[in-house]
Design an enzyme around this catalytic site. Structure first.
Site, PDB file in Angstrom:
ATOM      1  N   TYR A 130     -28.356  54.887  51.747  1.00 40.48           N
ATOM      2  CA  TYR A 130     -28.074  54.326  53.071  1.00 40.48           C
ATOM      3  C   TYR A 130     -29.263  54.601  53.975  1.00 40.48           C
ATOM      4  CZ  TYR A 130     -25.892  53.740  57.685  1.00 40.48           C
ATOM      5  OH  TYR A 130     -25.597  53.348  58.966  1.00 40.48           O
TER       6      TYR A 130
ATOM      7  N   ASP B 294     -37.051  57.949  52.915  1.00 37.01           N
ATOM      8  CA  ASP B 294     -36.107  58.093  54.013  1.00 37.01           C
ATOM      9  C   ASP B 294     -35.611  59.526  53.994  1.00 37.01           C
ATOM     10  OD1 ASP B 294     -34.077  58.176  55.818  1.00 37.01           O
ATOM     11  OD2 ASP B 294     -33.103  56.321  55.164  1.00 37.01           O
TER      12      ASP B 294
ATOM     13  N   LYS C 183     -31.704  63.021  62.353  1.00 35.18           N
ATOM     14  CA  LYS C 183     -30.759  64.125  62.194  1.00 35.18           C
ATOM     15  C   LYS C 183     -31.332  65.492  62.609  1.00 35.18           C
ATOM     16  CE  LYS C 183     -27.552  61.470  59.562  1.00 35.18           C
ATOM     17  NZ  LYS C 183     -27.766  60.416  58.598  1.00 35.18           N
TER      18      LYS C 183
HETATM   19  C1  LIG Z   1     -27.946  58.860  58.879  1.00 37.40           C
HETATM   20  C2  LIG Z   1     -28.980  58.155  58.089  1.00 37.40           C
HETATM   21  C3  LIG Z   1     -29.709  57.074  58.607  1.00 37.40           C
HETATM   22  C4  LIG Z   1     -29.367  56.435  59.914  1.00 37.40           C
HETATM   23  O1  LIG Z   1     -29.560  57.277  60.983  1.00 37.40           O
HETATM   24  P1  LIG Z   1     -28.772  56.975  62.364  1.00 37.40           P
HETATM   25  O2  LIG Z   1     -29.308  57.980  63.299  1.00 37.40           O
HETATM   26  O3  LIG Z   1     -27.321  57.116  62.053  1.00 37.40           O
HETATM   27  O4  LIG Z   1     -29.110  55.576  62.738  1.00 37.40           O
HETATM   28  C5  LIG Z   1     -30.767  56.586  57.865  1.00 37.40           C
HETATM   29  N1  LIG Z   1     -31.067  57.099  56.667  1.00 37.40           N
HETATM   30  C6  LIG Z   1     -30.380  58.108  56.132  1.00 37.40           C
HETATM   31  C7  LIG Z   1     -30.786  58.657  54.807  1.00 37.40           C
HETATM   32  C8  LIG Z   1     -29.296  58.653  56.807  1.00 37.40           C
HETATM   33  O5  LIG Z   1     -28.572  59.626  56.238  1.00 37.40           O
END
Ligand SMILES: *Cc1c(COP(=O)(O)O)cnc(C)c1O
Length: 433
Positions: A144, A239, A267
């Protein structure tokens, strides 16, 4: 367990907000009939609107790596709030946080701050397309990357390479330039790079997948992707929105000694305030406006409050000897306790632990891709979740998610969690009998 207030708030929320929540998973439909409304956090504990206390294993989906309300983080926000909330101009804290990020991650020469992980991946993909002059984006099923149109895609049927939208409102055209491959299948990547490498702008991957439950990369998988993308002139985007500053200060790229071309962060980076970032090699990042021609901007980007919170949190991580060793040990201890308690209760689980992240799948393992992860028994997880909540332990409110331990978890909390597991696994076992 009291829940009158959560119920009443849900009724009001539903009238004014879609589904009563501002992010779908908060509806908790996999584990409860209505959301838990959180009220207050303190260290390892979260209190809901009804006054129930929980040991928090969610920690806002990862940002709160120090637990709730760490005094240094709160004080940094308070102090900055006294100076200014936002300028919409350049400010010192952005420079300091960028220096910290680039020092922690050797693959990141320059970094641009945005306000969410979604914005980070969206911008990184735009940059990769501009830099390579190619359109196709490759992602992996079960990874994701936020709700970016091009990444809300699933594999097309059969041998079709172009993906399909996973949500109404995502144009077919946006998904058409996306290819979705199975995670942990290096041959699929190598094959695609050989066949269509010249059309591909980037491969984006969670170096440790944590959004289908925790699925670590197989040995050699990330190295193989690095090799295949480099050979095809394709940019590799890690990511690290979850793994950055969580698996180690330098993220998964440090843990696996791999240099991606671009890195997405979020995060933990924001210390609990909304921050994302993307960064990478200087020659690529220089394409971003105003230095270059690729447009990307944000009114609240580099928010002084968020920079202050992020800096305070990351400095503590930097200065706390053994912080990551402790975090990994807590995850291992929880994982071991879950394996033992599920075995004793005679319920089939696969507990996967990787660098301070873990998931208990109610399915046979090892789990290496989305297809296998999807076999987890959601009914068993629901029963497990409810029993743990009744014992004052808050797990992620959906089966295919990670546990995000925090450094606020003390041995006594781990013991309390461990003591609650046998009954929760018996409840999971009985849920399907
Ligand atoms: C949470 C997440 C996102 C999206 O971040 P948001 O701040 O919720 O938009 C993108 N990539 C990964 C791997 C994530 O866990």
């Amino acid at each position: 367990m009291k829940d009158d207030m959560s119920k009443a708030l849900y009724e009001r929320a539903q009238r004014v907000t879609p589904g009563g929540v501002n992010s779908p998973v908060r509806a908790m439909r996999g584990v409860r009939d209505y959301p838990l409304f959180a009220e207050r956090g303190e260290g390892a504990l979260l209190y809901d609107a009804d006054g129930n206390a929980y040991i928090d294993l969610l920690n806002s989906w990862g940002p709160l790596i120090l637990g709730h309300g760490h005094p240094a983080v709160v004080e940094a926000i308070r102090e900055q709030a006294g100076r200014a909330l936002t300028f919409g101009l350049a400010s010192r804290l952005e420079v300091e946080l960028a220096e910290l990020v680039t020092a922690a991650m050797p693959a990141v020469d320059e970094v641009r701050f945005v306000s969410s992980g979604t914005e980070a991946t969206m911008s990184a993909i735009r940059l990769a397309r501009a830099y390579t002059g190619r359109d196709v984006v490759v992602k992996f099923a079960g990874c994701y990357h936020g709700h970016v149109d091009a990444l809300l895609a699933r594999a097309g049927s059969g041998a079709a390479l172009s993906a399909l939208p996973v949500s109404p409102g995502v144009p077919h055209k946006a998904a058409e330039d996306t290819v979705v491959l199975p995670y942990n299948d290096l041959f699929a990547v190598e094959d695609l790079m050989r066949q269509r490498g010249g059309e591909i702008a980037c491969v984006i991957v969670e170096p440790i997948a944590a959004n289908m439950g925790v699925v670590p990369p197989k040995p050699g998988y990330l190295e193989g992707i690095r090799r295949a993308t480099a050979a095809a002139g394709v940019l590799l985007i890690f990511d690290e929105v979850i793994t950055g500053f969580r698996v180690s200060l330098g993220g998964a790229q440090e843990a696996f000694s791999i240099q991606p071309d671009l890195t997405c962060l979020g995060k933990v980076l924001g210390g609990g305030l909304p921050v994302g970032a993307y960064g990478g090699r200087r020659e690529i990042m220089e394409r971003i406006a105003p230095q270059g021609d690729v447009y990307q901007a944000g009114t609240l980007s580099g928010s002084p409050l968020a920079m202050a919170a992020g800096l305070a949190q990351l400095r503590i991580l930097q200065q706390t000897a053994g912080a990551y060793r402790r975090l990994h040990a807590v995850a291992e201890a929880l994982g071991a306790a879950m394996r033992e308690a599920s075995r004793a209760a005679d319920v089939l689980t696969t507990v996967q632990v990787s660098h301070g992240l873990l998931t208990c799948f109610f399915a046979p393992g090892p789990i290496e891709d989305q297809e296998q992860a999807a076999r987890t028994d959601a009914r068993r997880y629901r029963a497990f979740w409810q029993a743990m909540a009744a014992h004052g332990v808050l797990f992620a409110p959906a089966a295919n998610e990670a546990v995000f331990p925090s450094l606020a978890l003390k041995d006594e909390h781990v013991e309390q969690i461990t003591a609650a597991l046998p009954q929760a696994f018996r409840a999971a076992r009985d849920a399907v009998r």
